[in-house]
Design an enzyme around this catalytic site. Sequence first.
Site, short mmCIF file in Angstrom:
data_model
loop_
_atom_site.label_atom_id
_atom_site.label_comp_id
_atom_site.label_asym_id
_atom_site.label_seq_id
_atom_site.Cartn_x
_atom_site.Cartn_y
_atom_site.Cartn_z
N ASP A 231 7.35 -2.96 2.32
CA ASP A 231 8.61 -3.59 1.91
C ASP A 231 9.41 -4.13 3.10
O ASP A 231 10.16 -5.09 2.95
CB ASP A 231 9.47 -2.59 1.13
CG ASP A 231 8.87 -2.28 -0.22
OD1 ASP A 231 9.26 -2.89 -1.21
OD2 ASP A 231 7.98 -1.42 -0.26
N TYR B 129 11.59 -1.64 -7.32
CA TYR B 129 12.23 -0.43 -6.80
C TYR B 129 13.55 -0.74 -6.11
O TYR B 129 13.74 -1.82 -5.55
CB TYR B 129 11.32 0.26 -5.78
CG TYR B 129 10.62 1.49 -6.33
CD1 TYR B 129 11.32 2.69 -6.47
CD2 TYR B 129 9.28 1.47 -6.68
CE1 TYR B 129 10.70 3.82 -6.97
CE2 TYR B 129 8.64 2.59 -7.18
CZ TYR B 129 9.35 3.77 -7.32
OH TYR B 129 8.73 4.88 -7.81
N HIS C 265 4.10 10.14 -5.16
CA HIS C 265 4.80 10.06 -6.44
C HIS C 265 3.83 9.95 -7.60
O HIS C 265 3.28 8.87 -7.85
CB HIS C 265 5.76 8.86 -6.39
CG HIS C 265 6.67 8.74 -7.57
ND1 HIS C 265 7.51 7.68 -7.75
CD2 HIS C 265 6.87 9.56 -8.62
CE1 HIS C 265 8.19 7.84 -8.87
NE2 HIS C 265 7.80 8.97 -9.43
N TYR D 250 8.38 -7.94 3.12
CA TYR D 250 9.43 -8.50 2.27
C TYR D 250 10.81 -8.51 2.93
O TYR D 250 11.72 -9.16 2.43
CB TYR D 250 9.53 -7.73 0.95
CG TYR D 250 8.36 -7.95 0.01
CD1 TYR D 250 8.33 -9.04 -0.85
CD2 TYR D 250 7.29 -7.06 -0.03
CE1 TYR D 250 7.27 -9.25 -1.73
CE2 TYR D 250 6.22 -7.25 -0.91
CZ TYR D 250 6.22 -8.35 -1.75
OH TYR D 250 5.17 -8.55 -2.61
CU LIG Z 1 7.64 6.03 -6.59
#
Ligand SMILES: [Cu+2]
Length: 648
Positions: free
Chosen positions: A314, A398, A608, A318
């Site tokens: 990210d 996210y 996660h 990004y």
């Molecule tokens: Cu996650």
Amino acid sequence: MTETAVPKSVHEADTASGHPLDPVSAQEYQAGRVVLAAAGLLPPSVRFAYYGLEEPPKDEVIATEATPPAQVPDRRLRAFLIDLDSGESSDVVISLTSQSVLTRRVLDPAADGQLPILDCDFAATEEAVRQDPQWRAAMARRGLTDVSKIRLCPLTAGSFGRPDEQGRRMVRVLAFVQADSRDYAWSHPVDGVAAYFDLIERRVFSVVDEFELPVPEESGDYEDPAVRGPLRTDLKPIEISQPDGPSFTLDGTLLSWQNWSMRIGFDAREGLTLHQISITDGGRERPLIYRASIPEMVVPYGDPRFRYWQAYFDTGEYLVGKWANSLELGCDCVGEITYLDATVADDLGAPRVIKNAICIHEEDFGLLWKHFDIFTGSSESRRQRRLVISFFTTVGNYDYGFYWYFYLDGTIECEIKLTGALFTAGHPGGDYPYSAEVAPGLGAPVHQHLFSARLDMTVDGLANAVEEVDVSGLPVGPDNPYGNAIAQQVTRLTRESQATRRADGSRGRTWRVISTEHANRYGRPVSYTLYPEAAPALLADPSSSLAARAGFAANHLWVTRYDPAQRYPAGDFVNQHAGGAGLPAFITGDRAIDGADIVLWHTFGPTHFPRPEDWPVMPVARCGFTLKPTGFFSRNPTLDIPPSGKHC
Ligand SMILES: [Cu+2]
């Protein structure tokens, strides 16, 4: 709304204090464009994939401050430029002081990687993919004939060494159904089909259509009363007030609170950066960290089916800073809040002000210390509080909050708040091991969020060293006849190759940054200790493309000798880079790090396995690390904190 204070938004003119580490101002972005244009580097087809401050090296900044008004360092900007017609990508450094181009390097994308994703890549990709006949046919086979109701995510492609992808600036595109403008598209993934899109040729060059799963239908629109149910009515207000205002002061970018002092920076790539963090102790300003930031994060997904390539850097791909949110008082932040605006540049290099991007406030944090003395009958307690500096960013699905906390007792914490929408897929049913079913037929693939903190340490000066400290119980023996002995095992990390370490919760492993020049009154080096969370590091197989590209994430700790060019743990050009850049490359010289000017790099973050409770919007999950003074002070440094009330 529970706030009682009016927000103070500090505007650019107020923050332009002229310090060499100040963020780039709107005027400076413009002035830099003039320099680039004069050098013939800005024809109409050129876009800025990154534009920000090229910070002066540490020794220049220190020299400027030591003997003002010594020569102020050259004010430099760095621009990543891409020509959308030819694909030519270059890395340019200019001087605003001398109005000149200092360096310009044209990248070889096959070897160097690609520049980050542009703002315009999102719309251009969606528009073009919707027109592609092969992709439309794949959608039609799934009964999806109205392509205006399909939303597309341009996702960074990774690097898998395929001939048809070599040197090609591309994204892989996944589809979601959005029935109307209010529909929550993440509820309706179209699985099994991806368009591979060339961003320079502006065309789909391959459609991968591997399998079909029904598009999940259940709405996840958490704003829809039919989905969320009636709102609760029994939550009474909580109000936070500081009638005399906050205890911190902000002078330009210089933030002072209690004994803490630091400079606030902001960058389109890294987001919030903190500089020259120091703490005053007995009237003496003691440096701690020259620069602290989170210069990379990667989110690799663990589903080996056709989405095996899903892994987003990210920050490097990004630019998390560019996507910073404008925060709202009473919603994102409550209490006595001071906001700072951030100025980033758009695709054309023009300044774009993100209002209220950085939030600064104080929080009560429960008890600092407390004791009822059984012999004297004295009962004393003191309240802990912390200074909070934060920003929030949204990258695709996210949302990430980056929080730095400074406490009265010298503790520093970094906390990342993870929230927003899970990246979804179809769920095949049964015990599919790589994905959790979070709504009927809706899967949320397992993934990791691995952040890299760069901590340029200056514990009481530049001469620092790192010790790894484990703790264990000792076996019964002549010195330990009852088997109760507990001892620390301290290992000095003296070279970069030795300082590639994993956390170990079973040993309570920590890393202590010591001064090799200053001792405390017990004759031991003053130090600060890094407490990791000891969650798994990168789980991708060591032979994988991802392991090469996210080499930094293989270890929880790296220690390098300071080099102003070594700023990004996965390298300067992360997008489609084949791997090996960044930290693994930085340490190939195996420099000595004992008593040197060193930088700590710490990998942290959760693995996660989504829960149904993470859908349709995920309650904030947290991860981070802590730095605590360890013999840095002679005793508890908060005995002078007054009681919080007259009756205490
Ligand atoms: Cu996650």
